[in-house]
Write an enzyme that holds these catalytic residues in place. Structure first.
Site, short mmCIF file in Angstrom:
data_model
loop_
_atom_site.label_atom_id
_atom_site.label_comp_id
_atom_site.label_asym_id
_atom_site.label_seq_id
_atom_site.Cartn_x
_atom_site.Cartn_y
_atom_site.Cartn_z
N HIS A 119 0.82 -1.21 0.00
CA HIS A 119 0.00 0.00 0.00
C HIS A 119 0.86 1.27 0.00
O HIS A 119 0.35 2.35 -0.27
CB HIS A 119 -1.03 -0.02 1.13
CG HIS A 119 -0.56 0.41 2.48
ND1 HIS A 119 -0.23 -0.47 3.49
CD2 HIS A 119 -0.38 1.65 3.00
CE1 HIS A 119 0.14 0.22 4.56
NE2 HIS A 119 0.06 1.50 4.30
N ASP A 136 -0.03 -7.54 1.78
CA ASP A 136 0.48 -6.16 1.74
C ASP A 136 2.01 -6.14 1.76
O ASP A 136 2.63 -5.81 2.78
CB ASP A 136 -0.11 -5.39 2.93
CG ASP A 136 0.09 -3.89 2.81
OD1 ASP A 136 0.53 -3.43 1.74
OD2 ASP A 136 -0.19 -3.18 3.80
N GLN A 140 0.70 5.77 11.31
CA GLN A 140 0.85 6.27 9.95
C GLN A 140 2.30 6.68 9.68
O GLN A 140 2.91 7.37 10.50
CB GLN A 140 -0.06 7.47 9.71
CG GLN A 140 -1.51 7.10 9.46
CD GLN A 140 -2.30 6.87 10.72
OE1 GLN A 140 -1.75 6.91 11.81
NE2 GLN A 140 -3.57 6.60 10.57
N GLY A 141 2.79 6.30 8.52
CA GLY A 141 4.16 6.64 8.15
C GLY A 141 5.16 5.55 8.51
O GLY A 141 6.29 5.55 8.03
N ASP A 142 4.74 4.62 9.39
CA ASP A 142 5.61 3.49 9.73
C ASP A 142 5.40 2.32 8.77
O ASP A 142 6.18 1.36 8.78
CB ASP A 142 5.29 2.97 11.15
CG ASP A 142 5.67 3.96 12.23
OD1 ASP A 142 6.69 4.65 12.07
OD2 ASP A 142 4.95 4.03 13.25
N SER A 143 4.36 2.39 7.98
CA SER A 143 3.99 1.27 7.10
C SER A 143 5.17 0.76 6.30
O SER A 143 5.99 1.54 5.80
CB SER A 143 2.89 1.70 6.14
OG SER A 143 1.67 1.68 6.80
C1 4AZ Z 1 -0.99 3.28 8.49
O1 4AZ Z 1 -1.90 4.01 8.20
C2 4AZ Z 1 -1.06 2.51 9.76
N1 4AZ Z 1 -1.63 1.07 14.45
C3 4AZ Z 1 -0.04 1.68 10.09
C4 4AZ Z 1 -0.11 0.97 11.28
C5 4AZ Z 1 -1.19 1.10 12.09
C6 4AZ Z 1 -2.22 1.92 11.76
C7 4AZ Z 1 -2.14 2.64 10.59
C8 4AZ Z 1 -1.23 0.30 13.34
O2 4AZ Z 1 -0.03 3.17 7.79
#
Ligand code: 4AZ
Length: 287
Positions: A83, A134, A229-232
């Site tokens: 993603h 993913d 968010q941003g750690d993905s």
């Molecule tokens: C994201 O939006 C996201 N709490 C990544 C991890 C988590 C939530 C959102 C887990 O990339």
């Protein structure tokens, strides 16, 4: 309009990239290192496999263009989340400005290297409804040292057992409010029983569907520590091995919304095929 949290990472950043007035790192600069979702700052020399995905063209130069995490699994191979490479995030075809930043703890510094991405392979079976599958593989234009490569935890590895202590790494939101870190953070979480994520994310729930074969549930039963968010695309590590990639969840650090990770044991075979293609034919599809 996207509604799932996994895509929300891209939303504010993409909006910022097209000029909407959403200050990111500038919102509360001093908070980034002190207000974390249960995490703590770490030096990338202790986790050299943790890398940042960046594009200044798409995300601006404030934080070197960081928008996702990744993890080094071969000298020229970086795993990340599918993603993170959607057309809405990096453009279609992907921006030629895509970089992997290695060896840089603080995105505001010039430490380490920005390595161009030579090829992008996105799992063709990624399902944006459930969030299954993913993962994606980036081929680096130049190799990193073997010492930066993290081993993968295969199926049956005890590192997947519920209760195992694990650590998640990233430059993402440290407060759940759009306060993006400029230095690398880590948070200690535990592998949670699948049942906990199955309860939180049953079939048809709007965040996604927890599928235990391809996903991994982790966090803290009481919330507090989590990816955001941003750690993905970034690493979840247990017993020195890679067990997950940050993928999705409902909010950040909420007891009732555990973190969901791509289960690494489920992608090992595909990964070796993708890397095998690279070895025999030069590279996966060019971006
Ligand atoms: C994201 O939006 C996201 N709490 C990544 C991890 C988590 C939530 C959102 C887990 O990339």
């Amino acid at each position: 309009m996207r509604r799932r949290v996994a895509r929300a990472l891209a939303r504010p950043l993409v909006l910022a990239a097209v000029g909407a007035a959403i200050p990111l790192a500038t919102a509360a600069p001093s908070a980034a290192d002190s207000v974390v979702i249960g995490g703590f700052p770490v030096d990338v020399s202790h986790s050299p496999w943790a890398v940042a995905l960046a594009s200044r063209d798409r995300f601006g130069g404030t934080r070197a263009g960081q928008f996702c995490g990744g993890v080094v699994v071969g000298r020229t191979a970086v795993l990340t989340a599918a993603h993170c490479l959607g057309g809405d995030v990096v453009g279609a075809p992907p921006t030629r400005d895509l970089k992997v930043i290695t060896g840089r703890t603080d995105l505001l510094s010039r430490q380490g290297k920005e390595i161009p991405v030579r090829a992008v392979w996105v799992n063709p079976h990624y399902d944006a409804d459930t969030n299954a599958g993913d993962f994606a593989v980036l081929t680096l234009a130049e190799p990193v040292p073997q010492s930066s490569v993290i081993p993968l935890a295969g199926a049956g590895d005890p590192a997947y057992a519920p209760g195992t202590s694990a650590t998640v790494y990233g430059w993402g939101d440290t407060a759940g409010t759009g306060v993006y870190a400029h230095s690398l953070h880590a948070a200690r979480v535990h592998v949670l029983p699948d049942a906990q994520c199955e309860r939180a994310y049953p079939g048809g729930s709007e965040d996604g569907t927890y599928l235990p074969g391809s996903m991994l549930c982790a966090g803290e039963a009481t919330g507090g520590r989590d990816a955001c968010q941003g750690d993905s695309g970034g690493p979840l590590v247990a017993r020195g091995r890679l067990i997950g990639l940050v993928s999705w969840g409902n909010g950040c650090g909420r007891a009732e919304g555990p973190g969901v990770y791509t289960r690494v044991s489920d992608i090992v075979r595909t990964l070796s095929q993708v890397l095998g293609v690279k070895a025999s034919r030069g590279a996966p599809d060019e971006p």
